[in-house]
Write a protein that holds these residues in place. Structure first.
Motif, mmCIF file in Angstrom:
data_model
loop_
_atom_site.group_PDB
_atom_site.id
_atom_site.type_symbol
_atom_site.label_atom_id
_atom_site.label_comp_id
_atom_site.label_asym_id
_atom_site.label_seq_id
_atom_site.Cartn_x
_atom_site.Cartn_y
_atom_site.Cartn_z
ATOM 1 N N SER A 115 -6.679 -42.244 44.977
ATOM 2 C CA SER A 115 -7.879 -42.964 45.394
ATOM 3 C C SER A 115 -7.424 -44.300 45.985
ATOM 4 C CB SER A 115 -8.810 -43.157 44.201
ATOM 5 O OG SER A 115 -9.992 -43.819 44.559
ATOM 6 N N SER A 116 -8.085 -45.376 45.679
ATOM 7 C CA SER A 116 -7.701 -46.678 46.211
ATOM 8 C C SER A 116 -8.298 -47.789 45.363
ATOM 9 C CB SER A 116 -8.189 -46.834 47.661
ATOM 10 O OG SER A 116 -8.002 -48.154 48.121
ATOM 11 N N SER A 117 -7.614 -48.913 45.329
ATOM 12 C CA SER A 117 -8.125 -50.077 44.600
ATOM 13 C C SER A 117 -9.421 -50.590 45.216
ATOM 14 C CB SER A 117 -7.083 -51.198 44.597
ATOM 15 O OG SER A 117 -6.798 -51.616 45.926
ATOM 16 N N VAL A 118 -9.712 -50.206 46.459
ATOM 17 C CA VAL A 118 -10.919 -50.719 47.112
ATOM 18 C C VAL A 118 -12.199 -50.252 46.422
ATOM 19 C CG1 VAL A 118 -9.801 -50.903 49.368
ATOM 20 C CG2 VAL A 118 -11.102 -48.833 48.811
ATOM 21 N N VAL A 119 -12.117 -49.202 45.603
ATOM 22 C CA VAL A 119 -13.334 -48.764 44.899
ATOM 23 C C VAL A 119 -13.784 -49.832 43.900
ATOM 24 C CG1 VAL A 119 -12.734 -46.325 45.192
ATOM 25 C CG2 VAL A 119 -12.112 -47.498 43.071
ATOM 26 N N ASN A 120 -12.882 -50.748 43.547
ATOM 27 C CA ASN A 120 -13.217 -51.870 42.667
ATOM 28 C C ASN A 120 -13.349 -53.186 43.437
ATOM 29 O OD1 ASN A 120 -13.115 -50.315 40.269
ATOM 30 N ND2 ASN A 120 -10.886 -50.488 40.233
ATOM 31 N N SER A 121 -13.357 -53.088 44.763
ATOM 32 C CA SER A 121 -13.341 -54.288 45.591
ATOM 33 C C SER A 121 -14.751 -54.786 45.896
ATOM 34 C CB SER A 121 -12.624 -53.983 46.917
ATOM 35 O OG SER A 121 -12.755 -55.044 47.829
ATOM 36 N N ALA A 123 -15.327 -55.748 48.879
ATOM 37 C CA ALA A 123 -15.474 -55.402 50.295
ATOM 38 C C ALA A 123 -16.491 -54.273 50.461
ATOM 39 C CB ALA A 123 -14.122 -54.973 50.869
ATOM 40 N N ASP A 124 -17.152 -54.259 51.597
ATOM 41 C CA ASP A 124 -18.124 -53.216 51.910
ATOM 42 C C ASP A 124 -17.889 -52.769 53.346
ATOM 43 O OD1 ASP A 124 -20.247 -51.475 51.959
ATOM 44 O OD2 ASP A 124 -21.765 -53.027 52.280
ATOM 45 N N ASP A 125 -17.154 -51.674 53.502
ATOM 46 C CA ASP A 125 -16.869 -51.166 54.832
ATOM 47 C C ASP A 125 -16.783 -49.647 54.773
ATOM 48 O OD1 ASP A 125 -14.312 -50.620 53.712
ATOM 49 O OD2 ASP A 125 -13.538 -52.549 54.393
ATOM 50 N N PHE A 126 -16.517 -49.017 55.913
ATOM 51 C CA PHE A 126 -16.488 -47.562 55.985
ATOM 52 C C PHE A 126 -15.444 -46.977 55.034
ATOM 53 C CE2 PHE A 126 -17.747 -48.149 60.707
ATOM 54 C CZ PHE A 126 -19.070 -48.349 60.343
ATOM 55 N N TYR A 127 -14.267 -47.598 55.012
ATOM 56 C CA TYR A 127 -13.193 -47.092 54.159
ATOM 57 C C TYR A 127 -13.568 -47.186 52.686
ATOM 58 C CZ TYR A 127 -8.572 -46.739 51.972
ATOM 59 O OH TYR A 127 -7.515 -46.372 51.166
ATOM 60 N N THR A 128 -14.062 -48.344 52.265
ATOM 61 C CA THR A 128 -14.412 -48.551 50.861
ATOM 62 C C THR A 128 -15.479 -47.559 50.409
ATOM 63 O OG1 THR A 128 -13.885 -50.912 51.041
ATOM 64 C CG2 THR A 128 -15.289 -50.239 49.206
ATOM 65 N N ARG A 129 -16.515 -47.398 51.198
ATOM 66 C CA ARG A 129 -17.603 -46.506 50.815
ATOM 67 C C ARG A 129 -17.149 -45.051 50.770
ATOM 68 N NH1 ARG A 129 -20.731 -50.150 54.129
ATOM 69 N NH2 ARG A 129 -20.746 -48.704 55.900
ATOM 70 N N SER A 130 -16.336 -44.648 51.736
ATOM 71 C CA SER A 130 -15.903 -43.246 51.768
ATOM 72 C C SER A 130 -14.897 -42.942 50.654
ATOM 73 C CB SER A 130 -15.302 -42.902 53.137
ATOM 74 O OG SER A 130 -14.138 -43.662 53.400
ATOM 75 N N LYS A 131 -14.039 -43.902 50.303
ATOM 76 C CA LYS A 131 -13.098 -43.666 49.208
ATOM 77 C C LYS A 131 -13.821 -43.609 47.867
ATOM 78 C CE LYS A 131 -9.188 -43.337 49.154
ATOM 79 N NZ LYS A 131 -8.319 -42.129 49.208
ATOM 80 N N ALA A 132 -14.871 -44.409 47.703
ATOM 81 C CA ALA A 132 -15.660 -44.345 46.472
ATOM 82 C C ALA A 132 -16.354 -42.981 46.358
ATOM 83 C CB ALA A 132 -16.687 -45.468 46.448
ATOM 84 N N ILE A 147 -6.498 -39.658 38.367
ATOM 85 C CA ILE A 147 -6.910 -40.442 39.525
ATOM 86 C C ILE A 147 -6.121 -41.750 39.521
ATOM 87 C CG2 ILE A 147 -8.809 -41.713 40.601
ATOM 88 C CD1 ILE A 147 -10.718 -39.593 39.473
ATOM 89 N N LEU A 148 -5.438 -42.008 40.622
ATOM 90 C CA LEU A 148 -4.629 -43.221 40.770
ATOM 91 C C LEU A 148 -5.253 -44.103 41.844
ATOM 92 C CD1 LEU A 148 -1.108 -41.503 40.818
ATOM 93 C CD2 LEU A 148 -2.282 -42.492 38.838
ATOM 94 N N ARG A 149 -5.401 -45.382 41.542
ATOM 95 C CA ARG A 149 -6.014 -46.331 42.479
ATOM 96 C C ARG A 149 -4.991 -47.391 42.879
ATOM 97 N NH1 ARG A 149 -11.194 -47.450 38.608
ATOM 98 N NH2 ARG A 149 -12.486 -45.620 39.145
ATOM 99 N N PRO A 150 -4.186 -47.118 43.890
ATOM 100 C CA PRO A 150 -3.169 -48.097 44.296
ATOM 101 C C PRO A 150 -3.753 -49.231 45.135
ATOM 102 C CG PRO A 150 -3.103 -46.194 45.731
ATOM 103 C CD PRO A 150 -4.107 -45.868 44.652
#
Length: 310
Positions: A115-121, A123-132, A147-150
């Motif tokens: 996954s990605s650390s952005v799910v806890n960010s 930030a609000d963008d296309f990448y963040t929303r789609s990774k969540a 699930i790993l959130r780098p």
């Protein structure tokens, strides 16, 4: 008894770092899939003995039988950059749904999802929303999974982050920094993250883990480290944030796939601080010091010279 490991997005940054490590384990049979033709060609050239499938995971194909016949699946595919929300939805959400559907009824006994650390960010963008959204559908499956959130990653084959910054620095007469440059970063070495994935496969680990770089550094200081490791003398110049933003917006008018977008700039200056867990202890993995990792990244006799395409 050997395990068949199926890796999606295998020709990207993490996949290209992970595969040399997994190949050291004789009990693993590795299969990789990726849709980027040029990067798939690089993967095949570096690992001619390995099965590599060129396919778009958002479309049905023979790859679905391959994933169903595997013991472990590692989901690495991701749309990271781009200007259209549909690209992120297609490559991060739709493609993942198809992967999970293909696993159902197959022999897959364990899943590693990156996954990605952005799910806890903030930030609000296309990448963040789609990774969540991607992480949410993975979390709902019955197959045992981790699930790993780098955080932001760098390492061999880095075409998008520090690697691109290094290449820009080599060619440009100066290196522009937006605003003060005092934006906290927690970069994660892809070599360390690959070792974490290997540990997850070996121990069939489950759960959700935030994997952040152990060292914190401001963006401007990170740029200075990259310059020093590569023996460059490019002047680093601070420019006003909004000037930088307008330059990126103008560049995007002429490029269908800009390496750095206004949304990514906005994410850069977002004051996020991500949890740092004791992943060296949890996964029995050494945390490579930042300076040492940068030297490995930029000075490897073979891999440091390979440049993936966007």
């Amino acid at each position: 008894m050997s395990k068949r490991i199926f890796i999606t997005g295998a020709a990207g940054l993490v996949g290209q770092n992970l595969i040399p490590l997994l190949k050291q384990d004789p009990d693993l049979e590795i299969v990789g899939v990726d849709k980027h033709a040029a990067n798939v060609a690089i993967l095949r050239e570096l690992h001619p003995e390995m099965e590599v499938i060129e396919a778009d995971l958002a479309e049905d194909g023979a790859w679905q039988a391959g994933i169903a016949a595997s013991d472990v699946v590692v989901l690495l595919h991701a749309q990271i950059g781009g200007l259209q929300e549909a690209e992120f939805e297609r490559n991060n959400v739709l493609a993942t749904r198809k992967c999970l559907d293909a696993m159902a009824g197959g022999k897959v006994s364990h899943l590693v999802h990156v996954s990605s650390s952005v799910v806890n960010s903030m930030a609000d963008d296309f990448y963040t929303r789609s990774k969540a959204a991607q992480e949410k559908i993975v979390a709902e499956i019955d197959i045992p999974h981790v699930i790993l959130r780098p955080t932001l990653m760098y390492g061999w084959f880095d075409r998008k982050h520090l690697g691109w910054l290094r290449r820009f620095m080599e060619k440009a007469p100066l290196f522009p920094i937006p605003g003060s440059g005092r934006y906290l970063r927690q970069p994660l070495y892809a070599g360390d993250f690959s070792a974490i994935i290997h540990s997850c496969i070996a121990d069939a680990m489950t759960g959700t883990y935030n994997i952040s770089g152990q060292e914190r550094i401001d963006y401007i200081d990170l740029i200075r480290e990259i310059r020093d490791v590569n023996g460059l003398r490019t002047p680093i110049v601070k420019i006003p944030y909004w000037t930088f933003w307008m330059l990126l917006r103008t560049y995007a008018v002429f490029s269908a796939s800009p390496p750095f977008t206004t949304k990514q700039l906005e994410a850069l200056v977002t004051p996020d601080v991500f949890e740092v867990i004791d992943w060296p202890e949890i996964f029995s993995v050494r945390s490579t010091p930042l300076r040492e990792a940068l030297e490995e990244t930029f000075r490897h006799p073979v891999y440091s010279k390979v440049v993936l395409e966007f």
